[in-house]
Motif scaffolding. Sequence first.
Motif, short mmCIF file in Angstrom:
data_model
loop_
_atom_site.label_atom_id
_atom_site.label_comp_id
_atom_site.label_asym_id
_atom_site.label_seq_id
_atom_site.Cartn_x
_atom_site.Cartn_y
_atom_site.Cartn_z
N VAL A 445 0.85 -1.19 0.00
CA VAL A 445 0.00 0.00 0.00
C VAL A 445 0.88 1.24 0.00
CG1 VAL A 445 -1.71 1.34 1.28
CG2 VAL A 445 -1.91 -1.14 1.17
N GLY A 446 0.56 2.15 -0.91
CA GLY A 446 1.24 3.44 -0.97
C GLY A 446 0.29 4.56 -0.63
N ALA A 447 0.54 5.74 -1.19
CA ALA A 447 -0.30 6.90 -0.89
C ALA A 447 -1.72 6.70 -1.40
CB ALA A 447 0.32 8.15 -1.51
N VAL A 448 -1.89 6.04 -2.55
CA VAL A 448 -3.23 5.80 -3.09
C VAL A 448 -4.02 4.89 -2.16
CG1 VAL A 448 -4.49 4.78 -5.01
CG2 VAL A 448 -2.47 6.15 -5.46
N GLY A 449 -3.41 3.84 -1.66
CA GLY A 449 -4.09 2.94 -0.75
C GLY A 449 -4.43 3.60 0.58
N ARG A 450 -3.56 4.45 1.06
CA ARG A 450 -3.84 5.14 2.32
C ARG A 450 -5.00 6.13 2.16
NH1 ARG A 450 1.85 4.69 2.84
NH2 ARG A 450 2.18 6.65 1.69
N GLU A 451 -5.06 6.80 1.00
CA GLU A 451 -6.19 7.70 0.75
C GLU A 451 -7.50 6.92 0.70
OE1 GLU A 451 -5.25 9.71 -2.82
OE2 GLU A 451 -3.59 10.87 -1.96
N GLU A 452 -7.47 5.76 0.05
CA GLU A 452 -8.67 4.94 -0.01
C GLU A 452 -9.08 4.46 1.38
OE1 GLU A 452 -10.30 1.00 -2.45
OE2 GLU A 452 -8.15 1.38 -2.25
N ALA A 453 -8.12 4.05 2.19
CA ALA A 453 -8.44 3.61 3.55
C ALA A 453 -8.98 4.75 4.39
CB ALA A 453 -7.18 3.02 4.20
N GLU A 454 -8.47 5.95 4.19
CA GLU A 454 -8.97 7.10 4.95
C GLU A 454 -10.40 7.43 4.55
OE1 GLU A 454 -8.84 10.21 7.70
OE2 GLU A 454 -7.54 8.47 7.39
N GLN A 455 -10.72 7.32 3.27
CA GLN A 455 -12.09 7.55 2.83
C GLN A 455 -13.04 6.52 3.43
OE1 GLN A 455 -11.98 7.56 -1.44
NE2 GLN A 455 -10.79 9.47 -1.57
N ILE A 456 -12.62 5.26 3.49
CA ILE A 456 -13.45 4.23 4.10
C ILE A 456 -13.65 4.51 5.59
CG2 ILE A 456 -13.55 1.77 4.66
CD1 ILE A 456 -12.05 1.23 2.05
N ARG A 457 -12.59 4.95 6.24
CA ARG A 457 -12.70 5.23 7.67
C ARG A 457 -13.66 6.38 7.95
NH1 ARG A 457 -10.90 8.56 11.37
NH2 ARG A 457 -9.83 9.84 9.83
N LEU A 458 -13.57 7.45 7.15
CA LEU A 458 -14.47 8.58 7.34
C LEU A 458 -15.91 8.20 7.05
CD1 LEU A 458 -12.32 11.44 5.73
CD2 LEU A 458 -12.68 10.98 8.16
N LYS A 459 -16.11 7.36 6.05
CA LYS A 459 -17.47 6.92 5.75
C LYS A 459 -18.05 6.10 6.89
CE LYS A 459 -20.12 4.51 2.19
NZ LYS A 459 -20.05 3.76 0.90
N GLU A 460 -17.27 5.19 7.44
CA GLU A 460 -17.73 4.40 8.56
C GLU A 460 -17.96 5.26 9.80
OE1 GLU A 460 -14.88 1.36 9.11
OE2 GLU A 460 -15.56 0.16 7.39
N GLU A 461 -17.13 6.30 9.95
CA GLU A 461 -17.31 7.20 11.09
C GLU A 461 -18.63 7.95 10.98
OE1 GLU A 461 -14.97 10.95 13.21
OE2 GLU A 461 -14.18 9.97 11.40
N ARG A 462 -19.00 8.40 9.78
CA ARG A 462 -20.28 9.09 9.63
C ARG A 462 -21.45 8.17 9.91
NH1 ARG A 462 -17.56 11.36 5.10
NH2 ARG A 462 -18.55 9.81 3.74
N VAL A 463 -21.37 6.94 9.43
CA VAL A 463 -22.44 5.98 9.70
C VAL A 463 -22.56 5.70 11.18
CG1 VAL A 463 -23.21 3.61 9.29
CG2 VAL A 463 -22.25 4.95 7.42
N THR A 464 -21.43 5.58 11.85
CA THR A 464 -21.45 5.30 13.29
C THR A 464 -22.06 6.45 14.06
OG1 THR A 464 -19.44 3.99 12.99
CG2 THR A 464 -19.99 4.65 15.24
N LYS A 465 -21.75 7.69 13.69
CA LYS A 465 -22.30 8.84 14.39
C LYS A 465 -23.80 8.95 14.19
CE LYS A 465 -18.14 11.69 14.54
NZ LYS A 465 -17.50 12.96 14.10
N GLU A 466 -24.29 8.50 13.03
CA GLU A 466 -25.72 8.56 12.79
C GLU A 466 -26.48 7.52 13.61
OE1 GLU A 466 -26.27 8.16 8.65
OE2 GLU A 466 -25.40 10.12 8.14
N LEU A 467 -25.86 6.37 13.81
CA LEU A 467 -26.54 5.28 14.51
C LEU A 467 -26.41 5.39 16.02
CD1 LEU A 467 -25.57 2.28 12.22
CD2 LEU A 467 -27.71 3.55 12.25
#
Length: 627
Positions: A445-467
Amino acid sequence: MLRGTSTTLRILAHSIRHIGTPFSTSAVAALAQPNAALDLDPTLKALLQDIDISLTSHKHVMAKRPPRELEPVAIEYPEEAKDAENFVEDHSERSEHRKSPAARFGSQKIGAVVMPTELQKSITALIDASDKVQLHSDATRLFFDESEGWDHSYDVKYRSRKQGARHSDRDGTAFASVVLPAHYSAICAVLHHVKHRLGSQWNVQHVIDWGSGVGSGLWASTNTFQKPTSAPEEPRLSTSNIFTYLGIDKRDGLVAIGKRLLRDTDLGALSATWQRSFREDDKIKRSEGLDTLALSAFMLSTLQTPLARKKFVKELWECGAHTIVLIDHKTKAGFQNIAEAREYLLEMGRKELNDPETSDWPVRGAHVVAPCPHDGACPLYSGKSVSLVCGFSQRLQRPSFVRLTKHAREGHEDIEYSYIAIQRGPRPRIVGEGISTQVSSVGRVGAVGREEAEQIRLKEERVTKELVLDADHVETRHEAEATDHIPLEILPAENSEEVEAALRNEAFHWPRLVFPPLKKSGHIIIDACTAEGKIMRMTIPKSQGKQPFYDARKSSWGDIFPHPPKNRPQEKPQSTREGGSKGDDIGKRAKGRDRTKGEKRYSKVEEALKERKMASRRDRALQKAER
């Protein structure tokens, strides 16, 4: 409304002012005018006079203003502007940073080869002492073909030994000005790649060069293996890590030119010698050959019979060097020579492993370092015929003397070659000593993979805050999920040397791109030689992940690719049936696609114009005869 009134008054005053005399309502002025004076309101009349005075004074001031001169002004650029100036230079580095560490390791290249200043000066002095017109004539006679252009093979034969001796100096000068730069770039590319793959533990100090010619292998090896310095400097012979160089060649004219190139060069601790054959006392013990390189570049094609080539390869094996590198032209004949030499060297290595008398030897067997990821039979060579060639290309920045000798306009040329690098001993294991067992998750994993992982993390964080409404619970749960969902390879490595060692061992089993990749919009097609000893077509789609897709898109011909494909790869059959079979198109490219651009040739256009001119002459002759 006021703006429109002001504009109208300006126009009216300007038209009245240009009638010929200043605006006036007196009787004397009225007699001089062709039309009677206008009877205007006193307020409007005063306003028009003010506008007229304003325009007149403005014109007078502008006329008297002296011309301004340009003055140098020191502009202080902020840090952002300085960073913008280096954008072009840093763009390639940022692009490499976006790759995964494994993809960067597999695509390490040296770019366009630039000949060292020492070598350019030596060749330029050699050319200055010769006849330029005769040099171009000799170069054209030896290395130019009207149908194929410039060729770097040297297989000239003379009628007698006297004639060969008479042309030896001229042929050597033409060889040094045309062929030496091309051979130098190809040898540099191979040695740099092998050095990158083997790491710092491969410390070459002695070189034995079969078919040395004018010293292409000498200059390439000494400039590749340099002593470590604190500041990067241009490679020189005096700072090379190589102590002894032994060149073996029977072509006395080329050897004489090679010695002349070293005449005014500082060799430092380097000892360079030439001889016509390899003697028995030149052999090295197996235990002492770890720092010795056996090199042969573009020599196999000069041997006419298979028996002579087999004897030659056996001599390389018995010299005692730990590493053997063979290079030849990227032609069907050149690739066949490399494939046969590879098969013979590996066969002698297998005999050592099976021989009980060699059980006490320090090093036994042999394995392929590059380009093959396996030690089995070559999947592109069946022993009878060659349909596809395993070869690579290296770009050279042409020095001025090459362009002048060839009468070429292009500032670069591409040299195609086939090679094999073999080292004694068994093939390294995937997991070595002292390396973490989590090798498969390192460096993917390089910078592209880390950006993708960060996007997934933020998306899961928003879902968690809603629930979840509890703030403390959200924070605790977010910290736990952040650690669970980020893959292990994204976390920073504790020891970069350990990761590099792991990648170096893994790279012995990664597939090699033996053909240019086919890059589509939604997937990348890679035709590679795999560790199973087969040519396979692997497809890397976007759905596999942003990082594998990015690494595949940035891959190029000759790289080793670390990511396994999402779907099962397609295998190329060993033999083609009539009418074609499934997988027969693997490795094939459209005519002219992904092919290096060579020099422009107008021979066919010239022939067509001559034919058209002859046809028009015949037509005119026939018309005259009919009249």
